[in-house]
Design a protein around this motif. Structure first.
Motif, PDB file in Angstrom:
ATOM      1  N   MET A  13      -4.407  -1.629  -1.607  1.00 41.88           N
ATOM      2  CA  MET A  13      -4.940  -2.989  -1.471  1.00 41.88           C
ATOM      3  C   MET A  13      -6.327  -3.100  -2.079  1.00 41.88           C
ATOM      4  SD  MET A  13      -3.606  -4.173   2.273  1.00 41.88           S
ATOM      5  CE  MET A  13      -4.319  -5.794   2.115  1.00 41.88           C
ATOM      6  N   MET A  14      -7.144  -2.050  -1.935  1.00 44.50           N
ATOM      7  CA  MET A  14      -8.481  -2.079  -2.539  1.00 44.50           C
ATOM      8  C   MET A  14      -8.402  -2.122  -4.058  1.00 44.50           C
ATOM      9  SD  MET A  14     -10.659   0.472  -0.094  1.00 44.50           S
ATOM     10  CE  MET A  14     -12.125   0.326  -1.100  1.00 44.50           C
ATOM     11  N   VAL A  15      -7.506  -1.330  -4.643  1.00 44.30           N
ATOM     12  CA  VAL A  15      -7.340  -1.346  -6.094  1.00 44.30           C
ATOM     13  C   VAL A  15      -6.873  -2.726  -6.543  1.00 44.30           C
ATOM     14  CG1 VAL A  15      -5.976  -0.419  -8.012  1.00 44.30           C
ATOM     15  CG2 VAL A  15      -6.976   1.129  -6.326  1.00 44.30           C
ATOM     16  N   LEU A  16      -5.930  -3.308  -5.817  1.00 45.00           N
ATOM     17  CA  LEU A  16      -5.449  -4.651  -6.151  1.00 45.00           C
ATOM     18  C   LEU A  16      -6.595  -5.656  -6.081  1.00 45.00           C
ATOM     19  CD1 LEU A  16      -3.121  -6.584  -6.789  1.00 45.00           C
ATOM     20  CD2 LEU A  16      -2.706  -6.748  -4.334  1.00 45.00           C
ATOM     21  N   GLY A  17      -7.427  -5.547  -5.056  1.00 40.01           N
ATOM     22  CA  GLY A  17      -8.578  -6.447  -4.933  1.00 40.01           C
ATOM     23  C   GLY A  17      -9.551  -6.286  -6.085  1.00 40.01           C
ATOM     24  N   CYS A  18      -9.818  -5.049  -6.484  1.00 34.07           N
ATOM     25  CA  CYS A  18     -10.718  -4.797  -7.627  1.00 34.07           C
ATOM     26  C   CYS A  18     -10.146  -5.398  -8.900  1.00 34.07           C
ATOM     27  CB  CYS A  18     -10.935  -3.300  -7.816  1.00 34.07           C
ATOM     28  SG  CYS A  18     -11.870  -2.503  -6.503  1.00 34.07           S
ATOM     29  N   LEU A  19      -8.843  -5.253  -9.090  1.00 35.84           N
ATOM     30  CA  LEU A  19      -8.211  -5.805 -10.294  1.00 35.84           C
ATOM     31  C   LEU A  19      -8.241  -7.334 -10.270  1.00 35.84           C
ATOM     32  CD1 LEU A  19      -5.196  -3.355 -10.683  1.00 35.84           C
ATOM     33  CD2 LEU A  19      -7.355  -3.369 -11.964  1.00 35.84           C
ATOM     34  N   LEU A  20      -8.061  -7.923  -9.098  1.00 34.50           N
ATOM     35  CA  LEU A  20      -8.148  -9.384  -8.999  1.00 34.50           C
ATOM     36  C   LEU A  20      -9.555  -9.878  -9.325  1.00 34.50           C
ATOM     37  CD1 LEU A  20      -5.990 -10.146  -5.826  1.00 34.50           C
ATOM     38  CD2 LEU A  20      -5.481 -10.780  -8.193  1.00 34.50           C
ATOM     39  N   LEU A  21     -10.568  -9.091  -8.973  1.00 36.15           N
ATOM     40  CA  LEU A  21     -11.941  -9.484  -9.295  1.00 36.15           C
ATOM     41  C   LEU A  21     -12.204  -9.496 -10.801  1.00 36.15           C
ATOM     42  CD1 LEU A  21     -14.194  -7.763  -6.615  1.00 36.15           C
ATOM     43  CD2 LEU A  21     -13.803 -10.189  -6.942  1.00 36.15           C
ATOM     44  N   LEU A  22     -11.424  -8.736 -11.538  1.00 35.47           N
ATOM     45  CA  LEU A  22     -11.598  -8.704 -12.998  1.00 35.47           C
ATOM     46  C   LEU A  22     -11.084  -9.974 -13.671  1.00 35.47           C
ATOM     47  CD1 LEU A  22     -10.610  -4.996 -13.690  1.00 35.47           C
ATOM     48  CD2 LEU A  22     -12.876  -6.011 -13.951  1.00 35.47           C
ATOM     49  N   ILE A  23     -10.230 -10.725 -12.984  1.00 41.32           N
ATOM     50  CA  ILE A  23      -9.659 -11.954 -13.545  1.00 41.32           C
ATOM     51  C   ILE A  23     -10.650 -13.099 -13.308  1.00 41.32           C
ATOM     52  CG2 ILE A  23      -7.743 -13.592 -13.397  1.00 41.32           C
ATOM     53  CD1 ILE A  23      -6.036 -11.258 -12.314  1.00 41.32           C
TER      54      ILE A  23
END
Length: 122
Positions: A13-23
């Motif tokens: 979930m943390m990795v997914l959150g970090c990737l969402l922040l890149l968008i």
């Protein structure tokens, strides 16, 4: 779920959150922060819960003390480190900073679990 699985779920979930922040986009960033926070939630309690299995019941009290100390030191220093780096790189580097820290946590957790599994198999 067992503590190890909960930690891994939180890491995903943390990795997914970090990737969402890149968008780009404010709504996407909101969900990125939400996923990062929800991902952090199960990690520390489950690592502490698994301490007797990882380090032995006789050592667990001392190890939990060290875990708590490092958690407090990390919560005090990492925002400061990001603030200093953001003065140079800008606050847009938060997703990368978070992703690097999350990757380090995943690598160290996997290394620890490999050592524990080898020790328990002997």
């Amino acid at each position: 779920l067992i503590p190890r699985q909960m930690v891994r779920l939180g890491q995903v979930m943390m990795v997914l959150g970090c990737l969402l922040l890149l968008i780009p986009g404010q709504n996407v960033a909101l969900f990125g922060i939400l996923f990062m926070g929800l991902g952090c939630a199960p990690i520390y309690p489950n690592i502490v819960q698994d301490t007797p299995r990882n380090y032995g019941a006789e050592n667990s009290q001392a190890v939990i003390g060290v875990q708590m100390a490092f958690a407090y030191v990390g919560s005090l220093t990492m925002p400061t480190v990001f603030g200093w780096s953001a003065e140079v790189t800008g606050y847009g580097s938060l997703p990368v900073y978070s992703l690097v820290l999350t990757a380090a946590m995943i690598l160290l957790f996997n290394a620890q679990q490999k050592i524990v599994d080898q020790r328990n198999s002997n």
